[in-house]
Design an enzyme around this catalytic site. Structure first.
Site, PDB file in Angstrom:
ATOM      1  N   LYS A 152      16.208 -33.418   6.459  1.00  0.00           N
ATOM      2  CA  LYS A 152      15.044 -33.410   5.567  1.00  0.00           C
ATOM      3  C   LYS A 152      15.337 -32.520   4.377  1.00  0.00           C
ATOM      4  CE  LYS A 152      13.563 -29.017   6.625  1.00  0.00           C
ATOM      5  NZ  LYS A 152      13.520 -27.887   5.658  1.00  0.00           N
TER       6      LYS A 152
ATOM      7  N   ASP B  37       9.376 -27.146  12.036  1.00  0.00           N
ATOM      8  CA  ASP B  37       9.716 -28.416  11.397  1.00  0.00           C
ATOM      9  C   ASP B  37       9.737 -29.591  12.367  1.00  0.00           C
ATOM     10  OD1 ASP B  37       9.970 -27.256   8.899  1.00  0.00           O
ATOM     11  OD2 ASP B  37      12.140 -26.985   9.044  1.00  0.00           O
TER      12      ASP B  37
END
Length: 282
Positions: A15, A140
């Site tokens: 990401k 996350d």
């Protein structure tokens, strides 16, 4: 690939944080954030094979990560304990993403583990259930289970879908590992950036509030940003150490990657609209 009791080559994508603002701090010490998460087509891969004896095993060595400390193993055990399944798994992790790089490597591996084993073990947890389990493993992890580009708030676990055009990026690792806890605990860290609205995201000036602290403590991060800035606007992702730039084409990305100084590593990556395992939770 999937056959009975086996899922092979499961992606654990990286990401980017297109921006990251620290907008406050809770009484318990957790920081309140705003960020735009973007999935990439670059990442680790994992293989899973169901065991009938309940054991959770990582079948290969991962440099610098003991098996019991590995988020992959911890995620599998957490799902096992939460659901009471008698099944176990052999897990092989094919590591590509840099550790301590701010691209979500360990968190993505954990999310892929939760999604894949929830499917293989037929434990029946929903996406929201898995996000809640994942939050205890890392801030996350819920994003990767959410599985699409998102505007995130809170400690990074409250999501709104974000429609972004397809893009090509150069991601550069300056080959240092930046501990997240060290950056967030730094005295000089900006913690009072005014919140923005998702509707204003594209037009608002944004930055990574962690970047200045990371650059001051790890000068190689600053050098990497300065080098990449010669080709396109660059910034750090997450708490570092990786930095990135959006470029106009894959050809341009390939050229920049080929020019990367030998002491660093660079990759071309394209945006992903959805996590490759998104459909396993539909």
């Amino acid at each position: 690939m999937t056959i009975s009791g086996v899922l092979a080559g499961c992606p654990a994508p990286a990401k980017l944080n297109l921006f990251l603002h620290v907008v406050g701090r809770r009484d318990d010490g957790y920081h309140l954030l705003q960020t735009a998460f973007r999935l990439l087509d670059w990442g680790d891969r994992l293989d899973f094979r169901v065991r009938d004896d309940g054991l959770i095993r990582r079948t290969n060595q991962v440099a610098g990560v003991a098996e019991d400390d590995d988020l992959v193993v911890r995620a599998a055990r957490r799902l096992q304990q939460a659901t009471g399944t008698p099944l176990g798994a052999d897990i092989t992790l094919h590591k590509v993403l840099p550790m301590g790089g701010g691209v979500g490597g360990g968190s993505s591996d954990a999310a892929t583990t939760l999604i894949a084993l929830n499917h293989l073990w037929q434990t029946g947890l929903t996406r929201a259930d898995l996000q809640q389990l994942g939050l205890a493993l890392g801030a996350d992890v819920p994003f990767f289970i959410y599985g699409r580009d998102a505007f995130a708030e809170g400690v990074g676990e409250a999501f709104q879908p974000l429609a972004l055009p397809a893009a090509v990026y150069v991601v550069l690792s300056p080959e240092v590992s930046v501990p997240t806890a060290e950056i967030f605990s730094a005295k000089g860290l900006t913690r009072d950036t005014p919140p923005i609205r998702i509707a204003d995201f594209a037009a608002s000036p944004t930055r990574n509030d962690l970047q200045a602290t990371a650059c001051s403590r790890y000068p190689e991060v600053a050098r990497a940003i300065n080098w990449l800035e010669h080709y396109a606007p660059a910034r750090m992702t997450g708490s570092g150490a990786c930095v990135f730039a959006e470029v106009a084409s894959e050809i341009e990305a390939d050229e920049i990657v080929s020019l990367c100084p030998a002491r660093w590593k660079a990759w071309k990556a394209k945006s992903l609209a959805r996590h490759p395992l998104y459909g396993l939770l539909d």
